[in-house]
Design a protein around this motif. Structure first.
Motif, PDB file in Angstrom:
ATOM      1  N   VAL A   1      28.652  19.077  97.899  1.00 60.96           N
ATOM      2  CA  VAL A   1      29.489  19.178  96.702  1.00 60.96           C
ATOM      3  C   VAL A   1      28.900  20.269  95.818  1.00 60.96           C
ATOM      4  O   VAL A   1      27.699  20.267  95.535  1.00 60.96           O
ATOM      5  N   VAL A   2      29.746  21.219  95.427  1.00 58.13           N
ATOM      6  CA  VAL A   2      29.330  22.275  94.499  1.00 58.13           C
ATOM      7  C   VAL A   2      30.130  22.099  93.215  1.00 58.13           C
ATOM      8  O   VAL A   2      31.355  22.029  93.250  1.00 58.13           O
ATOM      9  N   VAL A   3      29.419  22.001  92.099  1.00 55.71           N
ATOM     10  CA  VAL A   3      30.062  21.827  90.792  1.00 55.71           C
ATOM     11  C   VAL A   3      29.910  23.121  89.996  1.00 55.71           C
ATOM     12  O   VAL A   3      28.803  23.644  89.863  1.00 55.71           O
ATOM     13  N   PHE A   4      31.029  23.630  89.497  1.00 51.31           N
ATOM     14  CA  PHE A   4      31.033  24.823  88.655  1.00 51.31           C
ATOM     15  C   PHE A   4      31.263  24.392  87.205  1.00 51.31           C
ATOM     16  O   PHE A   4      32.039  23.478  86.932  1.00 51.31           O
ATOM     17  N   GLN A   5      30.601  25.100  86.294  1.00 52.37           N
ATOM     18  CA  GLN A   5      30.780  24.835  84.862  1.00 52.37           C
ATOM     19  C   GLN A   5      31.360  26.059  84.186  1.00 52.37           C
ATOM     20  O   GLN A   5      30.999  27.198  84.501  1.00 52.37           O
ATOM     21  N   ARG A   6      32.242  25.816  83.237  1.00 48.60           N
ATOM     22  CA  ARG A   6      32.893  26.913  82.544  1.00 48.60           C
ATOM     23  C   ARG A   6      31.963  27.541  81.506  1.00 48.60           C
ATOM     24  O   ARG A   6      31.275  26.836  80.771  1.00 48.60           O
ATOM     25  N   GLU A   7      31.956  28.864  81.466  1.00 50.82           N
ATOM     26  CA  GLU A   7      31.149  29.598  80.491  1.00 50.82           C
ATOM     27  C   GLU A   7      31.678  29.345  79.080  1.00 50.82           C
ATOM     28  O   GLU A   7      32.887  29.299  78.866  1.00 50.82           O
ATOM     29  N   GLN A   8      30.761  29.212  78.131  1.00 51.21           N
ATOM     30  CA  GLN A   8      31.165  29.095  76.733  1.00 51.21           C
ATOM     31  C   GLN A   8      31.485  30.486  76.187  1.00 51.21           C
ATOM     32  O   GLN A   8      30.895  31.475  76.596  1.00 51.21           O
ATOM     33  N   GLU A   9      32.417  30.537  75.268  1.00 47.67           N
ATOM     34  CA  GLU A   9      32.830  31.825  74.708  1.00 47.67           C
ATOM     35  C   GLU A   9      31.728  32.404  73.824  1.00 47.67           C
ATOM     36  O   GLU A   9      31.090  31.692  73.056  1.00 47.67           O
ATOM     37  N   SER A  10      31.489  33.717  73.953  1.00 41.70           N
ATOM     38  CA  SER A  10      30.513  34.396  73.103  1.00 41.70           C
ATOM     39  C   SER A  10      31.199  35.544  72.377  1.00 41.70           C
ATOM     40  O   SER A  10      32.163  36.131  72.871  1.00 41.70           O
ATOM     41  N   LYS A  11      30.679  35.874  71.191  1.00 42.41           N
ATOM     42  CA  LYS A  11      31.268  36.952  70.403  1.00 42.41           C
ATOM     43  C   LYS A  11      31.090  38.299  71.102  1.00 42.41           C
ATOM     44  O   LYS A  11      31.921  39.190  70.993  1.00 42.41           O
ATOM     45  N   ASN A  12      29.968  38.450  71.796  1.00 45.62           N
ATOM     46  CA  ASN A  12      29.679  39.723  72.468  1.00 45.62           C
ATOM     47  C   ASN A  12      30.603  39.966  73.656  1.00 45.62           C
ATOM     48  O   ASN A  12      31.036  41.084  73.900  1.00 45.62           O
ATOM     49  N   GLN A  13      30.875  38.889  74.416  1.00 42.79           N
ATOM     50  CA  GLN A  13      31.702  39.010  75.627  1.00 42.79           C
ATOM     51  C   GLN A  13      32.817  37.958  75.601  1.00 42.79           C
ATOM     52  O   GLN A  13      32.765  36.977  76.323  1.00 42.79           O
ATOM     53  N   PRO A  14      33.843  38.155  74.775  1.00 42.71           N
ATOM     54  CA  PRO A  14      34.912  37.139  74.669  1.00 42.71           C
ATOM     55  C   PRO A  14      35.666  36.949  75.973  1.00 42.71           C
ATOM     56  O   PRO A  14      36.194  35.869  76.235  1.00 42.71           O
ATOM     57  N   HIS A  15      35.703  37.989  76.826  1.00 43.29           N
ATOM     58  CA  HIS A  15      36.455  37.867  78.082  1.00 43.29           C
ATOM     59  C   HIS A  15      35.765  36.945  79.069  1.00 43.29           C
ATOM     60  O   HIS A  15      36.363  36.517  80.044  1.00 43.29           O
ATOM     61  N   ARG A  16      34.490  36.632  78.833  1.00 41.56           N
ATOM     62  CA  ARG A  16      33.776  35.762  79.782  1.00 41.56           C
ATOM     63  C   ARG A  16      34.174  34.301  79.631  1.00 41.56           C
ATOM     64  O   ARG A  16      33.876  33.486  80.494  1.00 41.56           O
ATOM     65  N   ARG A  17      34.839  33.946  78.542  1.00 42.92           N
ATOM     66  CA  ARG A  17      35.321  32.574  78.390  1.00 42.92           C
ATOM     67  C   ARG A  17      36.300  32.273  79.515  1.00 42.92           C
ATOM     68  O   ARG A  17      37.247  33.016  79.749  1.00 42.92           O
ATOM     69  N   GLY A  18      36.056  31.225  80.226  1.00 41.53           N
ATOM     70  CA  GLY A  18      36.938  30.891  81.337  1.00 41.53           C
ATOM     71  C   GLY A  18      36.291  31.119  82.681  1.00 41.53           C
ATOM     72  O   GLY A  18      36.726  30.575  83.676  1.00 41.53           O
ATOM     73  N   GLU A  19      35.227  31.911  82.718  1.00 42.92           N
ATOM     74  CA  GLU A  19      34.540  32.105  83.993  1.00 42.92           C
ATOM     75  C   GLU A  19      33.754  30.847  84.343  1.00 42.92           C
ATOM     76  O   GLU A  19      33.158  30.201  83.483  1.00 42.92           O
ATOM     77  N   TYR A  20      33.746  30.523  85.620  1.00 44.91           N
ATOM     78  CA  TYR A  20      33.038  29.341  86.100  1.00 44.91           C
ATOM     79  C   TYR A  20      31.839  29.783  86.938  1.00 44.91           C
ATOM     80  O   TYR A  20      31.973  30.618  87.824  1.00 44.91           O
TER      81      TYR A  20
END
Length: 441
Positions: A46-65
């Motif tokens: 079983v592999v569990v992925f966690q969603r990246e928290q949004e950062s001001k520096n890299q707003p586009h990274r929100r949503g990456e797992y």
């Protein structure tokens, strides 16, 4: 086509890129918040992925797992009484609602369901009196002073520990597990029986459906999938290999052999063929989030049923009707027995299911539009917009179309998942996991 049909592919490190048979993904599931995504594979991992928290520096990274935890859920076993190998492949994963800082999920192979706890640890105690820093017990004669243990910070560690093992209740292969809305019980389903478990009790389960005939030669159908109603803890459905769905109420009797409702579409005699019974077998059944509708997937179609109308489906969507002429060859290569899953989006307005050639289909229930998209590394550059694909059945083929004779039946998308609130989808293409999100300007 409405905008929510366009998804971007996350950067390559997001995909599970593997090559051996044990790495073939066999189930995909978001948790109730969508912050975690779990996959199970044929190797029992079983592999569990966690969603990246949004950062001001890299707003586009929100949503990456990104990978959060990996653990071996099941090992291969051998049943000596029946001389049968029990493979480690994870058939299903189901998350429990989060009650505290830890996460809990159920995973199952053919015979055994396990409850796993996934928790974080970023502190460790030091300064024990009766044992040294290595954990070895100290000689009491050498202890001359009394120390007060202290808690010190450490690097974050994610631990997966098995909390319960639910075993020895299924003679046949488990194909479904479903957590009840009371969050105290769950059911496990095999080909002929459905068992009800309490999450706290591992040595006893209750048989709530048993369709095994006294004489196995009289067996005409098997159970293919089952699921609890999302809000009514007494209601569940199960589907069969004959294309029927039975809705049962556990308040009626302890053994739910008599269904409350029976959903089946009458067969058109003009379409009757040798393959009719095979392609009518239901491979997946899902309640809508509202609990008002049922969605079923058979080999060629997805159907939406209203719980208040048993006579015929409310909607029927053709997934790959161009394969109707290919059923003979699909029977010979066993592809006709593939079990495709189907999922709802968070608002129950769009449904998604897989097909061959790494294609997956989406159907908008409101606009009645549909789209075919492809999950492949060749056409999925980071943050690129997916282009709709079309299959050409006959005649002149356009530049952007693919001929039905060119479809690769070894590339199939059986398992998909949709984020419970957002337009983020996970698509398992054999041994690769693709995560797409709605295009954000």
């Amino acid at each position: 086509m409405s905008s929510h049909f366009y998804f971007t592919f996350f950067p390559p490190h997001m995909a599970l890129l593997c090559s051996v048979a044990a790495d073939i993904i066999s189930t995909v599931e978001f948790n109730s918040t969508g912050e975690l995504l779990a996959t199970g594979d044929k190797g029992g991992r079983v592999v569990v992925f966690q969603r990246e928290q949004e950062s001001k520096n890299q707003p586009h990274r929100r949503g990456e797992y990104n990978v959060y935890s990996t653990f071996q859920s099941h090992e291969p076993e051998f049943d000596y009484l029946k001389s049968l190998e029990i493979e480690e492949k994870i058939n299903k994963i189901r998350w429990l609602p989060q009650q505290n800082a830890a996460y809990f999920l159920l995973s199952t192979n053919d015979k055994t369901v396990k409850l796993w706890k996934i928790s974080e640890r970023d502190k460790r105690p030091e300064g024990y009196n009766l044992k040294d820093e290595d954990g070895r017990i100290r000689d009491p004669a050498t202890i001359t002073t009394l120390r007060v243990p202290v808690v010190r910070p450490m690097d974050l560690m994610v631990e997966a520990t098995p909390r319960r093992v639910f075993s020895n209740a299924h003679t046949y292969h488990i194909n479904s597990i479903s957590v009840n809305s009371d969050y105290e019980t769950f059911m496990s389903t095999d080909d002929l029986r459905i068992n009800l478990w309490n999450l706290e009790i591992t040595n006893r389960s209750f048989n709530i459906v048993d369709i095994k005939p006294a004489n196995m030669e009289e067996l005409t159908e098997v159970i293919t999938a089952a699921e609890f109603h999302p809000h009514q803890c007494n209601t569940f459905v199960y589907s069969s290999s004959k294309g029927s769905i039975r809705l049962c109420d556990m308040r009626a009797s302890a053994l739910c052999d008599n269904h409350s409702k029976f959903f089946e579409e009458p067969e058109d005699p003009s379409n009757r063929s040798f393959f009719s019974e095979i392609i009518s077998s239901i491979s997946d059944v899902k309640f809508s989030h509202s609990g008002r509708y049922l969605m079923t997937r058979d080999y060629l179609t997805v159907k939406v049923w209203d719980l208040n109308m048993e006579s015929q489906p409310l909607e029927t969507y053709q997934v790959h009707d161009y394969l109707r002429s290919k059923l003979c060859s699909l029977y010979e290569n066993d592809c006709i027995f593939d079990k495709f899953e189907c999922v709802w989006n968070g608002s129950d307005s769009v449904i998604m299911t897989g097909s061959y050639n790494n294609f997956f289909r989406m159907f908008d229930r409101n606009t009645k539009r549909d789209v075919t998209l492809e999950a492949s590394r060749e056409n999925s550059k980071p943050r690129a917009i997916l282009k709709p694909r079309k299959v050409c059945v006959g005649g002149k083929r356009r530049k952007d179309e693919i001929s039905v004779d060119s479809l690769d039946f070894s590339k199939k998308i059986l398992h998909t998942a949709w984020h419970p609130y957002e337009n983020i989808i996970a698509v398992a293409a054999t041994n690769n996991l693709y995560i797409f999100q709605d295009k954000v300007n």
